[in-house]
Design a protein around this motif. Sequence first.
Motif: not given
Length: 341
Positions: A99, A102, A170, A173, A248, A252
Amino acid sequence: MGLIIGPAIIRQLREFQIGQYIREEGPKAHQRKAGTPTMGGVLIVIAIVVPTLLWADLSNPYVWMATMSTLAFGAIGFADDYIKVVRRRNLGLTGRSKLLLQFLMACAVGVSLVLMTATRQYSTHLMVPFFKQFRPDLVIEPLRHYPHIWWLAFTPFVLFVMLVLVGSTNAVNLTDGLDGLAIGCTVIAAGALTVLTYLSGHAVFAEYLELQKMPQVAELTIFCGAMVGASIGFLWYNAHPAEIFMGDVGSLALGGAIGTVAVIIKQELLLPFIGGVFVIEALSVILQVGSYKLRKKRIFRMAPIHHHFELAGWSESKIIIRFWILALIFALFALTTLKLR
């Protein structure tokens, strides 16, 4: 491009023994998918970036912003997938570190857009669906006149961009849990963005539909078109039963690309409709976690919600196709808002 280089990438991933590790708490039926090559998002990123660099105007700042955002978020996913492969279990980066990375990438996009407001290439005003004249500004105007704290004026805008991008990445994801589910929904969402991008960059259509005129945004139509093509190419190999998973690195990167384009073309508030299935999947997880922490009770049999329907007895193919239909309905509704104002 995705169709052509797909077999070579699948072969290489098998040779490197980069296989999917299935989480133990997931549906038991998924255990048979263990060992399927993952990190196929590399194929998606290549099939987006290469055509964009070949055919887009590389003097256009929006093209570079969308491309670099895709690569940056993809790099976070790559690191997460790589750690999973090295550790040989379904645990990559910690949730907190993922996180944080990101938010940092999203902050960089927000700051870049703020810098572009100085040359009037970008506006911090929001386009609100269903309303023609209501366009709130996310900048605290009085603070701009103070020499030492002028940057604080743009804080609400940057925070909003961070929320949109991190939420988008997310959400995609979390949707990536069944063969072809996330990538099929991405084809539809990217198709809607291609239309919106073209209209926003077209002087006549933008004026007629009362969109913000952004001539330079027209080049992003190539990027969005490449995203549609790359997703279709990947779906060929990811269709049930999947020969490869995006991992991912793919989810992402796609989430970052979708969120960045939506922010650039001023359709951030329309994004929940463009990617309606992604929003539903993310909300199901938030509600499930919140309910369990507050009441010690679960709302769904398992979250994200596609697992709930699996445990309810729906076949995987039925869930995937019905979610694609939902994604198409949401995307079409998003496009109708252009006239429903």
